[in-house]
Design a protein around this motif. Structure first.
Motif, PDB file in Angstrom:
ATOM      1  N   GLU A 182      -6.362  -1.096 -26.136  1.00  0.00           N
ATOM      2  CA  GLU A 182      -6.882   0.025 -25.349  1.00  0.00           C
ATOM      3  C   GLU A 182      -6.416   1.352 -25.928  1.00  0.00           C
ATOM      4  OE1 GLU A 182      -7.103   1.724 -20.766  1.00  0.00           O
ATOM      5  OE2 GLU A 182      -5.550   0.287 -21.303  1.00  0.00           O
ATOM      6  N   MET A 183      -5.193   1.405 -26.409  1.00  0.00           N
ATOM      7  CA  MET A 183      -4.673   2.655 -26.960  1.00  0.00           C
ATOM      8  C   MET A 183      -5.515   3.116 -28.152  1.00  0.00           C
ATOM      9  SD  MET A 183      -0.869   3.484 -28.446  1.00  0.00           S
ATOM     10  CE  MET A 183      -0.135   3.477 -26.802  1.00  0.00           C
ATOM     11  N   ILE A 184      -5.879   2.186 -29.022  1.00  0.00           N
ATOM     12  CA  ILE A 184      -6.671   2.555 -30.198  1.00  0.00           C
ATOM     13  C   ILE A 184      -8.081   2.952 -29.786  1.00  0.00           C
ATOM     14  CG2 ILE A 184      -7.534   1.761 -32.425  1.00  0.00           C
ATOM     15  CD1 ILE A 184      -5.255  -0.285 -32.435  1.00  0.00           C
ATOM     16  N   VAL A 185      -8.699   2.146 -28.923  1.00  0.00           N
ATOM     17  CA  VAL A 185     -10.072   2.418 -28.506  1.00  0.00           C
ATOM     18  C   VAL A 185     -10.163   3.747 -27.767  1.00  0.00           C
ATOM     19  CG1 VAL A 185     -11.940   1.632 -27.008  1.00  0.00           C
ATOM     20  CG2 VAL A 185     -10.712  -0.009 -28.440  1.00  0.00           C
ATOM     21  N   LYS A 186      -9.236   3.998 -26.845  1.00  0.00           N
ATOM     22  CA  LYS A 186      -9.269   5.240 -26.086  1.00  0.00           C
ATOM     23  C   LYS A 186      -9.012   6.446 -27.004  1.00  0.00           C
ATOM     24  CE  LYS A 186      -9.886   4.239 -21.649  1.00  0.00           C
ATOM     25  NZ  LYS A 186      -8.769   4.360 -20.719  1.00  0.00           N
ATOM     26  N   SER A 187      -8.197   6.266 -28.030  1.00  0.00           N
ATOM     27  CA  SER A 187      -7.975   7.357 -28.983  1.00  0.00           C
ATOM     28  C   SER A 187      -9.279   7.725 -29.675  1.00  0.00           C
ATOM     29  CB  SER A 187      -6.925   6.953 -30.022  1.00  0.00           C
ATOM     30  OG  SER A 187      -5.669   6.755 -29.413  1.00  0.00           O
ATOM     31  N   LYS A 188     -10.025   6.717 -30.093  1.00  0.00           N
ATOM     32  CA  LYS A 188     -11.303   6.971 -30.751  1.00  0.00           C
ATOM     33  C   LYS A 188     -12.308   7.598 -29.793  1.00  0.00           C
ATOM     34  CE  LYS A 188     -14.585   6.649 -33.848  1.00  0.00           C
ATOM     35  NZ  LYS A 188     -14.608   7.453 -35.074  1.00  0.00           N
ATOM     36  N   LEU A 189     -12.402   7.059 -28.589  1.00  0.00           N
ATOM     37  CA  LEU A 189     -13.384   7.551 -27.618  1.00  0.00           C
ATOM     38  C   LEU A 189     -13.075   8.984 -27.185  1.00  0.00           C
ATOM     39  CD1 LEU A 189     -13.853   4.355 -25.408  1.00  0.00           C
ATOM     40  CD2 LEU A 189     -15.388   5.226 -27.180  1.00  0.00           C
ATOM     41  N   ASN A 190     -11.802   9.358 -27.251  1.00  0.00           N
ATOM     42  CA  ASN A 190     -11.422  10.728 -26.892  1.00  0.00           C
ATOM     43  C   ASN A 190     -11.332  11.646 -28.112  1.00  0.00           C
ATOM     44  OD1 ASN A 190     -10.665  10.993 -23.861  1.00  0.00           O
ATOM     45  ND2 ASN A 190      -9.801   9.016 -24.460  1.00  0.00           N
ATOM     46  N   ASN A 191     -11.864  11.155 -29.243  1.00  0.00           N
ATOM     47  CA  ASN A 191     -11.907  11.954 -30.479  1.00  0.00           C
ATOM     48  C   ASN A 191     -10.528  12.400 -30.943  1.00  0.00           C
ATOM     49  OD1 ASN A 191     -14.817  11.923 -30.682  1.00  0.00           O
ATOM     50  ND2 ASN A 191     -14.861  13.415 -29.006  1.00  0.00           N
ATOM     51  N   PRO A 300     -14.216   7.497 -21.244  1.00  0.00           N
ATOM     52  CA  PRO A 300     -14.426   8.939 -21.036  1.00  0.00           C
ATOM     53  C   PRO A 300     -15.913   9.265 -20.960  1.00  0.00           C
ATOM     54  CG  PRO A 300     -13.927   8.502 -23.327  1.00  0.00           C
ATOM     55  CD  PRO A 300     -13.772   7.188 -22.621  1.00  0.00           C
ATOM     56  N   LYS A 301     -16.236  10.363 -20.284  1.00  0.00           N
ATOM     57  CA  LYS A 301     -17.627  10.805 -20.232  1.00  0.00           C
ATOM     58  C   LYS A 301     -18.023  11.372 -21.589  1.00  0.00           C
ATOM     59  CE  LYS A 301     -18.141  11.728 -15.302  1.00  0.00           C
ATOM     60  NZ  LYS A 301     -18.537  12.697 -14.267  1.00  0.00           N
ATOM     61  N   SER A 302     -19.309  11.228 -21.899  1.00  0.00           N
ATOM     62  CA  SER A 302     -19.824  11.721 -23.171  1.00  0.00           C
ATOM     63  C   SER A 302     -21.180  12.358 -22.941  1.00  0.00           C
ATOM     64  CB  SER A 302     -19.956  10.564 -24.174  1.00  0.00           C
ATOM     65  OG  SER A 302     -20.883   9.601 -23.694  1.00  0.00           O
ATOM     66  N   ASN A 303     -21.713  12.994 -23.985  1.00  0.00           N
ATOM     67  CA  ASN A 303     -23.049  13.584 -23.881  1.00  0.00           C
ATOM     68  C   ASN A 303     -24.096  12.512 -23.632  1.00  0.00           C
ATOM     69  OD1 ASN A 303     -22.081  16.181 -24.335  1.00  0.00           O
ATOM     70  ND2 ASN A 303     -22.247  15.990 -26.560  1.00  0.00           N
ATOM     71  N   ARG A 304     -23.909  11.350 -24.247  1.00  0.00           N
ATOM     72  CA  ARG A 304     -24.852  10.247 -24.027  1.00  0.00           C
ATOM     73  C   ARG A 304     -24.832   9.796 -22.575  1.00  0.00           C
ATOM     74  NH1 ARG A 304     -24.217   5.025 -27.760  1.00  0.00           N
ATOM     75  NH2 ARG A 304     -24.769   6.607 -29.321  1.00  0.00           N
ATOM     76  N   TYR A 305     -23.638   9.783 -22.005  1.00  0.00           N
ATOM     77  CA  TYR A 305     -23.528   9.368 -20.600  1.00  0.00           C
ATOM     78  C   TYR A 305     -24.251  10.356 -19.690  1.00  0.00           C
ATOM     79  CZ  TYR A 305     -21.355   8.034 -16.173  1.00  0.00           C
ATOM     80  OH  TYR A 305     -21.147   7.640 -14.880  1.00  0.00           O
ATOM     81  N   ASN A 306     -24.100  11.652 -19.952  1.00  0.00           N
ATOM     82  CA  ASN A 306     -24.791  12.657 -19.141  1.00  0.00           C
ATOM     83  C   ASN A 306     -26.305  12.539 -19.283  1.00  0.00           C
ATOM     84  OD1 ASN A 306     -22.360  13.778 -18.213  1.00  0.00           O
ATOM     85  ND2 ASN A 306     -22.182  15.093 -20.014  1.00  0.00           N
ATOM     86  N   LYS A 307     -26.772  12.213 -20.497  1.00  0.00           N
ATOM     87  CA  LYS A 307     -28.203  12.021 -20.695  1.00  0.00           C
ATOM     88  C   LYS A 307     -28.700  10.800 -19.941  1.00  0.00           C
ATOM     89  CE  LYS A 307     -28.429  14.215 -25.251  1.00  0.00           C
ATOM     90  NZ  LYS A 307     -28.654  14.005 -26.712  1.00  0.00           N
ATOM     91  N   LEU A 308     -27.825   9.812 -19.803  1.00  0.00           N
ATOM     92  CA  LEU A 308     -28.193   8.604 -19.063  1.00  0.00           C
ATOM     93  C   LEU A 308     -28.562   8.954 -17.634  1.00  0.00           C
ATOM     94  CD1 LEU A 308     -28.218   5.487 -19.594  1.00  0.00           C
ATOM     95  CD2 LEU A 308     -25.978   5.415 -18.536  1.00  0.00           C
TER      96      LEU A 308
END
Length: 391
Positions: A182-191, A300-308
């Protein structure tokens, strides 16, 4: 008051009396040698072998973590850490706490997460089980790189460093061994910026077996990676299935398809239409998984999520679903008319099922879209309410 401590070395501990002293001593030696203002934190998860006494006698800070689990212990220790940077590693003497300088250099350069790579640094004889070395770690690391486009070679190295600021951005939730993934994935998802340094893995100094369970914990890591990558688990299969189902169904509605001596007719049409519906179910699970994970802080929320939310809402779902229902009912009426013209007698299945099957499946699809959009709108109430309040 802001702390002037630069480095906190955090070790999770559960009955590590055999190796804890040497780990703390090495960590203290590293801090003194490089003139670092640091602290050592032992995150004890309920040891009964005197580990906490050993740590206290060596002037390490002991944090008692009541919630069980590798992730829980680490979170308890990291939360208590006062350092700008944190380096975490197991207290089994498999990692050399005197060889942490590369981590500090990368952290000082500004990287948010610095991973150790045991495959680049070296794995000592009997330091890693055969299945972990040649199957578990390579496969899970490959899946992680594929799913999340993270360019690191060792997803599960227990030795890693990160800034306290980056850790807070990660907002980690898991409590078990999957905490590391989770630490690695969340780091990537949070840029956040990620790099790795070579790390040597030594055979641990304990006489008892490790806490890690090969198959159980391996599955937990894999399950975590899949659930955090709904694109790969649900979206891409849904697109493939719907394209396949729609294309083949369209061809079969027009006329039978002959390939060599094999004829594909209305019976095949029933299956291809079902493939399309299965693909749509995958898409529904993708959307629901995405919104659940985001609204509960797992992603985390993203631009793609908002478009969804912009395109997938109650109104558009009701419109599309209603149009499909009308199409299905229209085809049903047309099929009934064909039957009426034959005085409600025997029908030619090859002709009529090309009308009836699309009619039934468009009705089913329309109802599913309407129900999905209703449920989706309920799940999104929290997001919409927060958006209105911010305005």
């Amino acid at each position: 008051m802001e702390s002037n401590i630069e480095l906190s070395i955090v070790m999770p501990c559960l009955n590590e009396a055999e190796t804890l002293e040497v780990c703390i001593t090495k960590a203290q030696s590293f801090i003194q040698k490089h003139n670092i203002n640091g602290e050592i934190i032992i995150a004890d998860n309920g040891s009964t072998d005197g580990s906490t006494t050993i740590a206290q006698n060596l002037n390490a800070n002991v944090v008692h973590v009541t919630n069980k689990g590798y992730g829980s212990a680490l979170k308890g220790g990291i939360d208590a850490a006062k350092g700008k940077y944190i380096i975490m590693a197991d207290a089994d003497d498999s990692y050399d706490f005197e060889a942490l300088y590369l981590f500090i250099l990368k952290l000082r350069e500004g990287y948010d997460l610095v991973m150790g790579n045991r495959f680049k640094g070296g794995i000592k004889k009997n330091a890693m089980p055969f299945l972990h070395k040649y199957l578990g770690n390579p496969v899970l690391s490959f899946i992680g790189r594929l799913f999340f486009n993270i360019k690191i070679g060792d997803f599960h190295c227990g030795l890693r460093g990160f800034s306290k600021e980056a850790y807070l951005k990660m907002n980690l939730k898991t409590t078990g061994m999957e905490f590391a993934s989770e630490m690695i994935v969340k780091s990537k998802l949070n840029n956040l910026s990620i790099t790795e340094v070579p790390t040597i893995l030594h055979k641990d100094g304990r006489s008892r077996p490790p806490h890690l369970n090969t198959w159980r914990d391996g599955w937990r890591h894999l399950r975590f990676l899949m659930l955090y990558a709904p694109n790969w688990l649900f979206l891409y299969p849904s697109i493939l299935l719907m394209l396949l189902g729609f294309t083949t169904s369209t061809l079969l509605v027009i006329k039978p398809v002959h390939i060599y001596n094999i004829s594909f007719d209305v019976h095949t049409l029933l299956y291809t239409a079902s493939i399309f519906l299965i693909g749509f179910q995958f898409f529904v699970f993708y959307a629901l998984t995405k919104i659940f994970a985001v609204e509960n802080g797992l992603l985390p929320k993203s631009n793609r999520y908002n478009k969804l939310f912009k395109y997938l809402n109650l109104e558009s779902g009701l419109i599309v679903g209603s149009l499909l229902l009308l199409l299905g009912f229209g085809l049903s009426v047309y099929g009934t008319t064909v039957w009426k013209n034959l005085n409600f007698g025997n029908l030619n299945p090859s002709d009529t099922l090309r009308i009836v099957i699309p009619a039934a499946f468009t009705i089913l699809l329309g109802i599913q879209i309407i129900l999905f959009s209703l449920f989706f709108s309920i799940l999104s109430l929290k997001s919409q309410t927060q958006k209105n309040e911010s305005v």
